[in-house]
Scaffold this motif. Structure first.
Motif, PDB file in Angstrom:
ATOM      1  N   MET A 125      44.560  44.758  55.300  1.00 37.71           N
ATOM      2  CA  MET A 125      44.981  43.502  55.938  1.00 37.71           C
ATOM      3  C   MET A 125      45.292  42.424  54.904  1.00 37.71           C
ATOM      4  SD  MET A 125      42.384  43.153  59.172  1.00 37.71           S
ATOM      5  CE  MET A 125      42.843  41.430  59.383  1.00 37.71           C
ATOM      6  N   LEU A 126      44.542  42.435  53.798  1.00 38.46           N
ATOM      7  CA  LEU A 126      44.697  41.422  52.759  1.00 38.46           C
ATOM      8  C   LEU A 126      45.650  41.873  51.653  1.00 38.46           C
ATOM      9  CD1 LEU A 126      40.937  40.422  52.632  1.00 38.46           C
ATOM     10  CD2 LEU A 126      42.794  39.090  53.643  1.00 38.46           C
ATOM     11  N   HIS A 127      46.460  42.880  51.945  1.00 36.55           N
ATOM     12  CA  HIS A 127      47.481  43.386  51.015  1.00 36.55           C
ATOM     13  C   HIS A 127      46.894  43.814  49.675  1.00 36.55           C
ATOM     14  CE1 HIS A 127      50.647  42.295  53.809  1.00 36.55           C
ATOM     15  NE2 HIS A 127      50.199  41.048  53.852  1.00 36.55           N
ATOM     16  N   ASN A 128      45.648  44.289  49.709  1.00 37.75           N
ATOM     17  CA  ASN A 128      44.964  44.849  48.534  1.00 37.75           C
ATOM     18  C   ASN A 128      44.791  43.849  47.383  1.00 37.75           C
ATOM     19  OD1 ASN A 128      46.591  47.502  49.733  1.00 37.75           O
ATOM     20  ND2 ASN A 128      44.497  47.917  49.092  1.00 37.75           N
ATOM     21  N   ILE A 129      44.868  42.554  47.674  1.00 40.60           N
ATOM     22  CA  ILE A 129      44.585  41.582  46.614  1.00 40.60           C
ATOM     23  C   ILE A 129      43.115  41.645  46.222  1.00 40.60           C
ATOM     24  CG2 ILE A 129      44.004  39.630  48.126  1.00 40.60           C
ATOM     25  CD1 ILE A 129      46.044  39.570  44.830  1.00 40.60           C
ATOM     26  N   THR A 130      42.305  42.254  47.088  1.00 43.07           N
ATOM     27  CA  THR A 130      40.867  42.352  46.867  1.00 43.07           C
ATOM     28  C   THR A 130      40.506  43.449  45.869  1.00 43.07           C
ATOM     29  OG1 THR A 130      40.862  43.744  48.836  1.00 43.07           O
ATOM     30  CG2 THR A 130      40.220  41.454  49.120  1.00 43.07           C
ATOM     31  N   ASP A 131      41.087  44.633  46.039  1.00 41.26           N
ATOM     32  CA  ASP A 131      40.718  45.764  45.180  1.00 41.26           C
ATOM     33  C   ASP A 131      41.772  46.068  44.117  1.00 41.26           C
ATOM     34  OD1 ASP A 131      42.466  46.596  47.177  1.00 41.26           O
ATOM     35  OD2 ASP A 131      41.663  48.617  47.270  1.00 41.26           O
ATOM     36  N   THR A 132      42.774  45.188  43.966  1.00 40.52           N
ATOM     37  CA  THR A 132      43.766  45.350  42.893  1.00 40.52           C
ATOM     38  C   THR A 132      44.017  44.012  42.195  1.00 40.52           C
ATOM     39  OG1 THR A 132      45.680  44.936  44.336  1.00 40.52           O
ATOM     40  CG2 THR A 132      44.907  47.224  44.165  1.00 40.52           C
ATOM     41  N   HIS A 133      42.978  43.204  42.103  1.00 38.13           N
ATOM     42  CA  HIS A 133      43.158  41.853  41.567  1.00 38.13           C
ATOM     43  C   HIS A 133      43.370  41.863  40.052  1.00 38.13           C
ATOM     44  CE1 HIS A 133      43.062  37.613  42.668  1.00 38.13           C
ATOM     45  NE2 HIS A 133      42.539  37.373  41.482  1.00 38.13           N
ATOM     46  N   VAL A 134      42.798  42.832  39.363  1.00 40.99           N
ATOM     47  CA  VAL A 134      42.965  42.911  37.909  1.00 40.99           C
ATOM     48  C   VAL A 134      44.437  43.104  37.566  1.00 40.99           C
ATOM     49  CG1 VAL A 134      42.416  44.226  35.828  1.00 40.99           C
ATOM     50  CG2 VAL A 134      40.622  43.761  37.511  1.00 40.99           C
ATOM     51  N   ILE A 135      45.092  44.034  38.257  1.00 43.70           N
ATOM     52  CA  ILE A 135      46.509  44.297  37.972  1.00 43.70           C
ATOM     53  C   ILE A 135      47.368  43.098  38.373  1.00 43.70           C
ATOM     54  CG2 ILE A 135      47.221  45.375  40.167  1.00 43.70           C
ATOM     55  CD1 ILE A 135      48.025  46.759  36.685  1.00 43.70           C
ATOM     56  N   SER A 141      53.891  39.240  39.148  1.00 45.65           N
ATOM     57  CA  SER A 141      55.094  39.360  39.961  1.00 45.65           C
ATOM     58  C   SER A 141      55.238  40.739  40.607  1.00 45.65           C
ATOM     59  CB  SER A 141      56.340  39.054  39.114  1.00 45.65           C
ATOM     60  OG  SER A 141      56.459  39.982  38.049  1.00 45.65           O
ATOM     61  N   MET A 142      54.283  41.635  40.355  1.00 45.55           N
ATOM     62  CA  MET A 142      54.352  42.975  40.932  1.00 45.55           C
ATOM     63  C   MET A 142      54.176  42.916  42.453  1.00 45.55           C
ATOM     64  SD  MET A 142      51.833  46.228  40.289  1.00 45.55           S
ATOM     65  CE  MET A 142      52.283  46.332  38.564  1.00 45.55           C
ATOM     66  N   PRO A 143      55.036  43.588  43.226  1.00 43.09           N
ATOM     67  CA  PRO A 143      54.850  43.634  44.685  1.00 43.09           C
ATOM     68  C   PRO A 143      53.516  44.284  45.048  1.00 43.09           C
ATOM     69  CG  PRO A 143      57.033  44.439  44.055  1.00 43.09           C
ATOM     70  CD  PRO A 143      56.246  44.295  42.793  1.00 43.09           C
ATOM     71  N   HIS A 144      52.871  43.768  46.078  1.00 43.32           N
ATOM     72  CA  HIS A 144      51.533  44.248  46.441  1.00 43.32           C
ATOM     73  C   HIS A 144      51.518  45.730  46.786  1.00 43.32           C
ATOM     74  CE1 HIS A 144      52.125  44.690  50.821  1.00 43.32           C
ATOM     75  NE2 HIS A 144      52.961  43.694  50.703  1.00 43.32           N
ATOM     76  N   TYR A 145      52.642  46.269  47.288  1.00 39.19           N
ATOM     77  CA  TYR A 145      52.652  47.671  47.687  1.00 39.19           C
ATOM     78  C   TYR A 145      52.674  48.629  46.493  1.00 39.19           C
ATOM     79  CZ  TYR A 145      57.624  46.347  47.392  1.00 39.19           C
ATOM     80  OH  TYR A 145      58.828  45.840  46.990  1.00 39.19           O
ATOM     81  N   ASN A 146      52.846  48.109  45.284  1.00 33.48           N
ATOM     82  CA  ASN A 146      52.740  48.948  44.083  1.00 33.48           C
ATOM     83  C   ASN A 146      51.409  48.779  43.364  1.00 33.48           C
ATOM     84  OD1 ASN A 146      55.317  50.049  44.324  1.00 33.48           O
ATOM     85  ND2 ASN A 146      56.281  48.397  43.170  1.00 33.48           N
ATOM     86  N   ALA A 147      50.583  47.840  43.836  1.00 31.52           N
ATOM     87  CA  ALA A 147      49.381  47.449  43.087  1.00 31.52           C
ATOM     88  C   ALA A 147      48.335  48.561  43.023  1.00 31.52           C
ATOM     89  CB  ALA A 147      48.772  46.191  43.690  1.00 31.52           C
ATOM     90  N   ALA A 148      48.149  49.304  44.114  1.00 30.43           N
ATOM     91  CA  ALA A 148      47.123  50.357  44.119  1.00 30.43           C
ATOM     92  C   ALA A 148      47.459  51.451  43.114  1.00 30.43           C
ATOM     93  CB  ALA A 148      46.978  50.941  45.526  1.00 30.43           C
ATOM     94  N   GLU A 149      48.720  51.882  43.111  1.00 30.32           N
ATOM     95  CA  GLU A 149      49.145  52.921  42.156  1.00 30.32           C
ATOM     96  C   GLU A 149      49.038  52.411  40.722  1.00 30.32           C
ATOM     97  OE1 GLU A 149      53.082  55.662  41.099  1.00 30.32           O
ATOM     98  OE2 GLU A 149      53.142  54.238  42.770  1.00 30.32           O
ATOM     99  N   ALA A 150      49.457  51.163  40.499  1.00 27.30           N
ATOM    100  CA  ALA A 150      49.386  50.585  39.158  1.00 27.30           C
ATOM    101  C   ALA A 150      47.943  50.432  38.697  1.00 27.30           C
ATOM    102  CB  ALA A 150      50.099  49.233  39.139  1.00 27.30           C
ATOM    103  N   THR A 151      47.044  50.096  39.623  1.00 26.70           N
ATOM    104  CA  THR A 151      45.625  49.951  39.271  1.00 26.70           C
ATOM    105  C   THR A 151      45.060  51.278  38.780  1.00 26.70           C
ATOM    106  OG1 THR A 151      45.237  48.099  40.773  1.00 26.70           O
ATOM    107  CG2 THR A 151      43.324  49.445  40.195  1.00 26.70           C
ATOM    108  N   ARG A 152      45.399  52.368  39.463  1.00 24.63           N
ATOM    109  CA  ARG A 152      44.911  53.692  39.025  1.00 24.63           C
ATOM    110  C   ARG A 152      45.377  53.999  37.609  1.00 24.63           C
ATOM    111  NH1 ARG A 152      46.089  54.809  44.521  1.00 24.63           N
ATOM    112  NH2 ARG A 152      48.172  55.628  44.014  1.00 24.63           N
ATOM    113  N   ALA A 153      46.595  53.573  37.285  1.00 27.86           N
ATOM    114  CA  ALA A 153      47.127  53.835  35.943  1.00 27.86           C
ATOM    115  C   ALA A 153      46.481  52.939  34.894  1.00 27.86           C
ATOM    116  CB  ALA A 153      48.643  53.634  35.944  1.00 27.86           C
TER     117      ALA A 153
END
Length: 208
Positions: A125-135, A141-153
């Motif tokens: 619901m919060l567009h993963n700003i909670t668990d991908t805040h480091v990235i 400027s990264m779109p939120h829908y790429n943040a989870a994949e980028a965080t894993r990397a």
């Protein structure tokens, strides 16, 4: 009080913001917060705020004040709670150092944050700003829908410098509000590691 009134008080009176030598408000285009080129934008924003307040007044006259509270004010308050809670918890943790100008650099400053798990539903619901805040700090400027994949990397690259806390959110909020009250330069006690002995590095404390 912090969760419900914290955001409006910060916007209106700069409560808990940087201290200036004069009255400061985000509604005042002449506040020291803003640059010359931003002052017109503040005035336009204020015009928008006044327009919405007028529309809310007209709605209250037509629908009743209870309707406006239920449909507008209560959802706005819930949003404010999340704004303050997320901002606080993503940047407040006993393991996070803070730096003065002698130690700060871009990378250090942007790694002073921690990812947290709000549960699958709230994370989504919060567009993963909670668990991908480091990235988000590293690539804002990264779109939120790429943040989870980028965080894993990026976790593989950062290693021990990547911060994640899986403490349940309500428990974490209670702990952080009690234990992380202010920051203080380390007292250089005997036996501290090199990281703790660095002058200009500050850590959270909870009592004098």
């Amino acid at each position: 009080m912090t969760l419900t009134l914290g955001w409006p008080m910060y916007i209106a009176f700069n409560n808990s913001g940087r201290v200036y030598d004069r009255f400061t408000s985000h509604y005042d285009p002449n506040s020291p917060i803003f640059t010359e080129k931003e002052r017109l934008q503040v005035q336009i924003s204020n015009a928008g705020v006044l327009t919405i307040l007028y529309l809310l007044y007209k709605l209250a006259v037509t629908k009743g004040i209870t309707w406006v509270i239920r449909i507008y004010l209560l959802p706005l308050t819930v949003m404010n709670v999340f704004v303050v809670l997320i901002s606080c918890l993503q940047h407040t943790h006993s393991s996070l150092p803070y730096y003065d100008s002698s130690q700060w650099d871009w990378l250090r400053g942007n790694l002073v944050t921690v990812d947290r798990d709000y549960g699958k539903i709230l994370n989504k619901m919060l567009h993963n700003i909670t668990d991908t805040h480091v990235i988000h700090h590293l690539f804002p400027s990264m779109p939120h829908y790429n943040a989870a994949e980028a965080t894993r990397a990026v976790k593989e690259v950062l290693g021990e410098y990547y911060q994640f806390d899986e403490t349940p959110i309500l428990k974490a909020a209670w702990r952080e509000f009690r234990e992380c009250v202010y920051v203080e330069e380390d007292d250089h006690e005997e036996g501290d590691s090199e990281a703790f002995r660095s002058k200009g590095v500050f850590w959270f404390r909870n009592k004098l």
